[in-house]
Design a protein around this motif. Sequence first.
Motif, PDB file in Angstrom:
ATOM      1  N   ILE A 173      43.534  38.453  51.839  1.00 44.54           N
ATOM      2  CA  ILE A 173      42.332  39.028  51.032  1.00 44.54           C
ATOM      3  C   ILE A 173      42.615  38.561  49.687  1.00 44.54           C
ATOM      4  O   ILE A 173      43.843  38.631  49.029  1.00 44.54           O
ATOM      5  CB  ILE A 173      42.381  40.504  51.172  1.00 44.54           C
ATOM      6  N   GLY A 174      41.501  38.050  49.046  1.00 48.01           N
ATOM      7  CA  GLY A 174      41.444  37.798  47.745  1.00 48.01           C
ATOM      8  C   GLY A 174      40.562  38.976  46.896  1.00 48.01           C
ATOM      9  O   GLY A 174      40.776  40.024  47.054  1.00 48.01           O
ATOM     10  N   GLY A 175      39.348  38.352  46.161  1.00 47.68           N
ATOM     11  CA  GLY A 175      38.662  39.202  45.331  1.00 47.68           C
ATOM     12  C   GLY A 175      37.872  38.372  44.460  1.00 47.68           C
ATOM     13  O   GLY A 175      38.140  37.177  44.043  1.00 47.68           O
ATOM     14  N   PRO A 176      36.798  38.917  43.679  1.00 53.20           N
ATOM     15  CA  PRO A 176      36.106  38.178  42.693  1.00 53.20           C
ATOM     16  C   PRO A 176      36.862  37.508  41.453  1.00 53.20           C
ATOM     17  O   PRO A 176      36.449  36.702  40.866  1.00 53.20           O
ATOM     18  CB  PRO A 176      35.032  39.169  42.360  1.00 53.20           C
ATOM     19  N   HIS A 177      37.930  38.228  41.154  1.00 58.67           N
ATOM     20  CA  HIS A 177      38.706  37.903  39.969  1.00 58.67           C
ATOM     21  C   HIS A 177      39.226  36.608  39.903  1.00 58.67           C
ATOM     22  O   HIS A 177      38.931  36.000  39.028  1.00 58.67           O
ATOM     23  CB  HIS A 177      40.045  39.176  39.814  1.00 58.67           C
ATOM     24  N   GLN A 178      39.791  36.180  41.202  1.00 59.70           N
ATOM     25  CA  GLN A 178      40.265  34.830  40.972  1.00 59.70           C
ATOM     26  C   GLN A 178      39.256  34.024  41.877  1.00 59.70           C
ATOM     27  O   GLN A 178      39.446  32.700  41.482  1.00 59.70           O
ATOM     28  CB  GLN A 178      41.719  34.759  41.816  1.00 59.70           C
ATOM     29  N   GLY A 179      38.356  34.503  42.761  1.00 57.55           N
ATOM     30  CA  GLY A 179      37.449  33.708  43.411  1.00 57.55           C
ATOM     31  C   GLY A 179      37.533  33.095  44.641  1.00 57.55           C
ATOM     32  O   GLY A 179      38.536  33.584  45.447  1.00 57.55           O
ATOM     33  N   MET A 180      36.701  32.318  45.072  1.00 55.24           N
ATOM     34  CA  MET A 180      36.930  31.977  46.522  1.00 55.24           C
ATOM     35  C   MET A 180      37.931  31.158  47.144  1.00 55.24           C
ATOM     36  O   MET A 180      38.669  30.447  46.267  1.00 55.24           O
ATOM     37  CB  MET A 180      35.309  31.023  46.958  1.00 55.24           C
ATOM     38  N   ASP A 181      38.466  31.443  48.157  1.00 57.11           N
ATOM     39  CA  ASP A 181      39.273  30.638  48.705  1.00 57.11           C
ATOM     40  C   ASP A 181      40.746  31.006  48.194  1.00 57.11           C
ATOM     41  O   ASP A 181      41.738  30.393  48.751  1.00 57.11           O
ATOM     42  CB  ASP A 181      39.005  29.274  48.837  1.00 57.11           C
ATOM     43  N   TYR A 182      41.103  31.977  47.491  1.00 61.61           N
ATOM     44  CA  TYR A 182      42.228  32.412  46.913  1.00 61.61           C
ATOM     45  C   TYR A 182      42.898  33.639  47.500  1.00 61.61           C
ATOM     46  O   TYR A 182      42.121  34.799  47.408  1.00 61.61           O
ATOM     47  CB  TYR A 182      42.264  32.488  45.429  1.00 61.61           C
TER      48      TYR A 182
END
Length: 491
Positions: A398-407
């Motif tokens: 899982i990532g999140g908007p803070h670092q953005g897509m595909d991270y």
Amino acid sequence: MPTDRRNLMAQGVLLGAGLATGGFAPVAAGQARGGTAASFPAKRPAPADRRFVSSAVEREIARVSRMIADPELAWLFANCYPNTLDTTVRMGTIGGKPDSFVITGDIPCLWLRDSAAQVKSYLHLAKQDAKLRELFRGLIGRHARSVLIDPYANAFMEDPSATTSLDWAKTDVTEMKPGVAERKWEIDSLCYSMRLSHGYWHETRDPAPFDAAWADAMRAIVRTFREQQRKTSPGPYKFQRASRQPTETLLAGYGAPTRKNGMIHSGFRPSDDACQYSLFVPANLFAVTTLREMARVASEARGDAALANDATALADEVAAATAQHGTMRLADGRDVWAYEVDGYGNAIFMDDANVPSLSSLAWLGCVPADDARWQRTAAAAWSEANPWFFKGSAGEGIGGPHQGMDYIWPMSLIVRALSARDDATILQCLATLKRSHAGTGFMHEAFEKDDVRKFSRDWFAWANGLFGELILHLAATRPQLLRAPLDAVGV
């Protein structure tokens, strides 16, 4: 574009990285897999350069490292577990009492959330180490004084009379007070202060840090949570920031409209990203749990029945409101916890790697691990039902908007492993974490799903400490997994 925290964290080489890694050149990722521990150069600062040394922590590193068969995993643990002490602690005294200022890593400010989480994995050793007790007393006192400066702030300066040193916060449209580094209102920041206090009291039964200032800070937390229920007004907090990122500011300074229902409003998530809907469910559940923890400390350490009763009453009210309004149904009909709601019947389902998250609720003690709704929620969060779940050749998470897509954030993998009840899931997470460090020997904020060499934050003490906590947890509960051949575990 002006520098802000988001851009700073996206850089591959960051402030203070030499201190964090001890100045050694990185090993190529996977260079010595299958070799011996000697194949990996030490990544800690030289002993004389370490900011805080605990004999108990050093013994714990040696003890647990001997339990880990995989040399690369043992090396990662020995680098990551002491990283907060090695690189981020600044000890002093104020009014004859210890003062501990714990920076987040590459940013020389104290985040209430990060600092409390960074030291959590040392709590079980505090009873046997006077220096650690001094560290915790100092940090509890620093948190109390910070909350009393401004309970709506998330980050603070070491000098309480200083204006912010953070370029991205200098023009924020909000009431910036001396000593405040950033003023993003996040429920979880205050929750972590309460959890820090409860953790220390639970482990040591030492009443020393729970003085009148601490009690005043706890009353300020209860008052602030009540203000942010917004029953009669929007409350005193407003925030706006000029930014190209919509997650850096709040609509009209308050966020999207809500129907008030007894839940606490939050401006921002633990990622420092603005909430889409201000009724942020994981943080409300965390507030319920930590208010009850704080009530125990107030009652047992101070005999303050009034504070304990006030905190408990608020916890009960927020628990009932969140149970009634904080759930939703997915498109396939599954009943789950929502990530955010607005009180009008609108809800979003997603999960973010930062804690508190939906995935972390059982580990945080907010719900039972065998709770059926949470198990459905966690399964959905680790799937394509979550728009911030990514899967690639380097791993899934899982990532999140803070670092953005595909991270993917290693933090999400660590929380999954801490919450898992089956060996296969834990081994899968360990294998991906082992691959993700890209030769640096430390956990990062995020890595690209297909290429671990693309990562953010070389020096992120919270993630390092959380990884250390995972290894300690496995050493205590599933030591056989630390003897597993991780190279045989696929993505």
